[in-house]
Motif scaffolding. Sequence first.
Motif, short mmCIF file in Angstrom:
data_model
loop_
_atom_site.label_atom_id
_atom_site.label_comp_id
_atom_site.label_asym_id
_atom_site.label_seq_id
_atom_site.Cartn_x
_atom_site.Cartn_y
_atom_site.Cartn_z
N ASP A 1 42.49 42.67 -26.95
CA ASP A 1 42.94 44.07 -26.96
C ASP A 1 41.96 44.99 -26.23
N THR A 2 40.68 44.68 -26.30
CA THR A 2 39.69 45.55 -25.64
C THR A 2 39.92 45.58 -24.13
N ALA A 3 40.12 44.41 -23.53
CA ALA A 3 40.37 44.35 -22.09
C ALA A 3 41.65 45.09 -21.73
N LEU A 4 42.66 44.99 -22.59
CA LEU A 4 43.92 45.69 -22.37
C LEU A 4 43.70 47.21 -22.38
N LEU A 5 42.98 47.70 -23.36
CA LEU A 5 42.73 49.14 -23.46
C LEU A 5 41.89 49.64 -22.29
N GLU A 6 40.93 48.85 -21.87
CA GLU A 6 40.13 49.24 -20.71
C GLU A 6 40.99 49.32 -19.45
N ALA A 7 41.99 48.43 -19.35
CA ALA A 7 42.91 48.47 -18.21
C ALA A 7 43.75 49.75 -18.23
N ILE A 8 44.12 50.19 -19.41
CA ILE A 8 44.84 51.46 -19.53
C ILE A 8 43.92 52.61 -19.12
N GLY A 9 42.69 52.58 -19.60
CA GLY A 9 41.74 53.64 -19.28
C GLY A 9 41.40 53.73 -17.81
N SER A 10 41.43 52.59 -17.11
CA SER A 10 41.10 52.58 -15.69
C SER A 10 42.31 52.89 -14.81
N GLY A 11 43.50 52.96 -15.43
CA GLY A 11 44.71 53.26 -14.66
C GLY A 11 45.40 52.03 -14.11
N ARG A 12 44.92 50.86 -14.48
CA ARG A 12 45.56 49.63 -14.01
C ARG A 12 46.97 49.51 -14.60
N CYS A 13 47.13 50.01 -15.80
CA CYS A 13 48.46 50.12 -16.41
C CYS A 13 48.53 51.44 -17.17
#
Length: 330
Positions: A197-209
């Motif tokens: 989940d941490t990697a997923l949330l970081e992807a949201i924060g970076s704009g990847r998703c």
Amino acid sequence: MMKKALAASVALLMVAPVFAEELVVYSSRADNLLRPVADAYQKKTGVTIKLVNDKAGPLMEKLKAEGSNSPADVLITVDGGNLWQATQMGLLRPINSPVLNGNIPAHLRDPKNQWYGLSVRARTIFYNTAKVKPAELSTYAALADPKWKGRLCLRTSNNVYNQSLVGTMLANQGQAKTMQTVKGWVGNLAAQPFADDTALLEAIGSGRCDVGIANTYYYGRLMDKKPNLPIGIFFADQQGKGTHVNVSGAGVTKHTKKAAQAQKFIEWLSGSEAQNLFADLNHEYPANPKVNPDAKVAKWGKFKQDVINVSVAGSNQKKAVMLMKQAGYK
């Protein structure tokens, strides 16, 4: 002579060390989250809590293999799916406790009282605040809408948290609707499913998703470290069944010889003295509704929980895994 011997015996007894009682707790909850709780109980009661840590699966297999020779008195693990599995493996015994029944709501405990939830985490929707408005969000099923194509991130389907979510969806909305939703999710993915989940949330924060589904406590941990990430929390299905929740929970092991003491420990964990200590360290919600969450968690806002019994996540687990596989969710 006999008087001297008797006096010597009494003196020896007076200076002999008194060994405090010990409870052995098998736990898949991280040691750094449970150790302060165990230490607090020892300080209060004098009972030593010996923690044996491992992942849920290996720990339950260990308990099963040991059988009546197991030293374990209490099992603590995460997710209703794992707790349900422990009951199916015959690892726990029923608890007759008015204290626990009064402290823990019915949907957060085993229907046969073999385990009780002690902390709650919501698995809900997170979004990039620079790219998504809360008004655009509503339900888990709505994330299957084509407007989210190339914008959604998910954790892998082999994770028990997602299996529990889909298992609950099966109970709430049936096979056909759940299949439609999961297929829609797969079609909307912005990237391959993430390992955690941490990697997923970081992807949201970076704009990847732009949007994704994760457990609230991962959000709390991440925002402690990176408070400026543009990630918002949205509690799903508030106009319907409510947001999916799951638990960390505990039960008394089947073969313990200290059942009464083990029950007392779990009762203490469910009360006001221990609930914040148990939940706050991991940014979770207390399972006892009479206990307020930590201020950081409370800032996320109140929400309606889906009050379907969390054991459904376990009983529907196999069906959920099969459905996700058929839907192409890896």
